[in-house]
Design a protein around this motif. Structure first.
Motif, PDB file in Angstrom:
ATOM      1  N   UNK A 126       5.473   5.233  -7.544  1.00 49.69           N
ATOM      2  CA  UNK A 126       4.557   4.907  -6.446  1.00 49.69           C
ATOM      3  C   UNK A 126       5.239   4.889  -5.077  1.00 49.69           C
ATOM      4  N   UNK A 127       6.547   5.034  -5.040  1.00 52.27           N
ATOM      5  CA  UNK A 127       7.262   4.985  -3.758  1.00 52.27           C
ATOM      6  C   UNK A 127       6.983   6.241  -2.940  1.00 52.27           C
ATOM      7  N   UNK A 128       7.042   6.153  -1.608  1.00 53.81           N
ATOM      8  CA  UNK A 128       7.317   4.966  -0.809  1.00 53.81           C
ATOM      9  C   UNK A 128       6.050   4.119  -0.604  1.00 53.81           C
ATOM     10  N   UNK A 136       0.861  -1.178   0.000  1.00 57.29           N
ATOM     11  CA  UNK A 136       0.000   0.000   0.000  1.00 57.29           C
ATOM     12  C   UNK A 136       0.900   1.231   0.000  1.00 57.29           C
ATOM     13  N   UNK A 137       0.298   2.385  -0.240  1.00 58.08           N
ATOM     14  CA  UNK A 137       1.058   3.627  -0.178  1.00 58.08           C
ATOM     15  C   UNK A 137       1.444   3.910   1.261  1.00 58.08           C
ATOM     16  N   UNK A 193      -2.771   8.848  -0.146  1.00 59.51           N
ATOM     17  CA  UNK A 193      -2.978   9.538  -1.414  1.00 59.51           C
ATOM     18  C   UNK A 193      -4.472   9.575  -1.677  1.00 59.51           C
ATOM     19  N   UNK A 194      -4.913  10.642  -2.305  1.00 65.04           N
ATOM     20  CA  UNK A 194      -6.331  10.782  -2.602  1.00 65.04           C
ATOM     21  C   UNK A 194      -6.551  11.013  -4.087  1.00 65.04           C
ATOM     22  N   UNK A 195      -7.707  10.584  -4.538  1.00 65.84           N
ATOM     23  CA  UNK A 195      -8.123  10.802  -5.923  1.00 65.84           C
ATOM     24  C   UNK A 195      -8.399  12.293  -6.080  1.00 65.84           C
ATOM     25  N   UNK A 196      -7.746  12.963  -7.043  1.00 68.35           N
ATOM     26  CA  UNK A 196      -7.938  14.406  -7.179  1.00 68.35           C
ATOM     27  C   UNK A 196      -9.375  14.790  -7.543  1.00 68.35           C
ATOM     28  N   UNK A 201      -6.897   6.652  -2.071  1.00 71.93           N
ATOM     29  CA  UNK A 201      -6.429   5.698  -3.080  1.00 71.93           C
ATOM     30  C   UNK A 201      -5.674   4.569  -2.402  1.00 71.93           C
ATOM     31  N   UNK A 202      -5.921   3.373  -2.869  1.00 76.49           N
ATOM     32  CA  UNK A 202      -5.166   2.207  -2.397  1.00 76.49           C
ATOM     33  C   UNK A 202      -4.246   1.771  -3.518  1.00 76.49           C
TER      34      UNK A 202
END
Length: 194
Positions: free
Chosen positions: A92-94, A61-62, A66-69, A75-76
């Motif tokens: 996608x890191x970290x 996972x992140x 993170x969120x969908x704009x 976001x997963x």
């Protein structure tokens, strides 16, 4: 209900030494579960690939939310890290990883998988003198935290810390006895465990 108490019994900058001493302490358990809990915050592509090799098919996972704009929904990370090329994975890191994994796979590959990211490996077990052999212990076990000095997360450090987990009420004499087994001593107050 409750949590174990985790006593730090070794701190070292040598990851291999921390792992070896943790395994020596595991040998004192009367029973060790077939799976271990592995937590990792791989910071590089190499580290992600190393963790994926010892935990195939299990999710990442992140590390930071993170969120969908468009929707604002969380976001997963639901991609297969083994299917991404290095450049795509870097975007996608970290990442973070926290799952139960087959003990043999982890024990065979954890040192090769490590980098500079934080990681924690927990062996849950039962003390040999536990009279209820059919009951899995909720409290007994050994933990090694790579690049950390707290049993429940915390800040990155250069050191690696080995913890012994005992009853929710703590058992300082047992922790001292276990520490002495590896030529050490209890290195601080009991911390909140698992």
């Amino acid at each position: 209900m409750g949590n174990s108490r985790a006593y730090p019994v070794l701190r070292t900058t040598d990851a291999g030494e921390a792992y070896r001493q943790a395994r020596r302490l595991c040998a004192l358990l009367g029973h060790v579960a077939d799976k271990v809990w592995l937590f990792a915050e791989p910071a590089t592509v190499r580290e992600v690939r190393g963790i994926a090799a010892i935990a195939p098919g299990l999710p990442f996972d992140y590390a930071q939310g993170r969120t969908d704009p468009a929707t604002g929904d969380r976001l997963r990370f639901d991609l297969d890290v083994t299917a991404l090329d290095d450049a795509s994975l870097t975007e996608h890191l970290p990442l973070t990883f926290s799952e139960e994994v087959e003990r043999e796979r982890v024990e065979a590959g954890i040192l090769a998988a490590l980098g500079d990211g934080m990681a924690s490996l927990e062996w849950h077990g039962r003390r040999p003198d536990d009279s209820d052999a059919d009951r899995p212990s909720k409290y007994d076990g050994i933990q090694v935290v790579f690049h950390g000095d707290e049993a429940q997360g915390g800040d990155w450090t250069e050191e690696h810390t080995v913890f012994v987990h005992v009853t929710k009420w703590g058992d300082l004499p047992l922790a001292q006895e276990l520490a002495a087994h590896i030529g050490s001593e209890v290195l601080g107050e009991a911390q909140l465990g698992w």
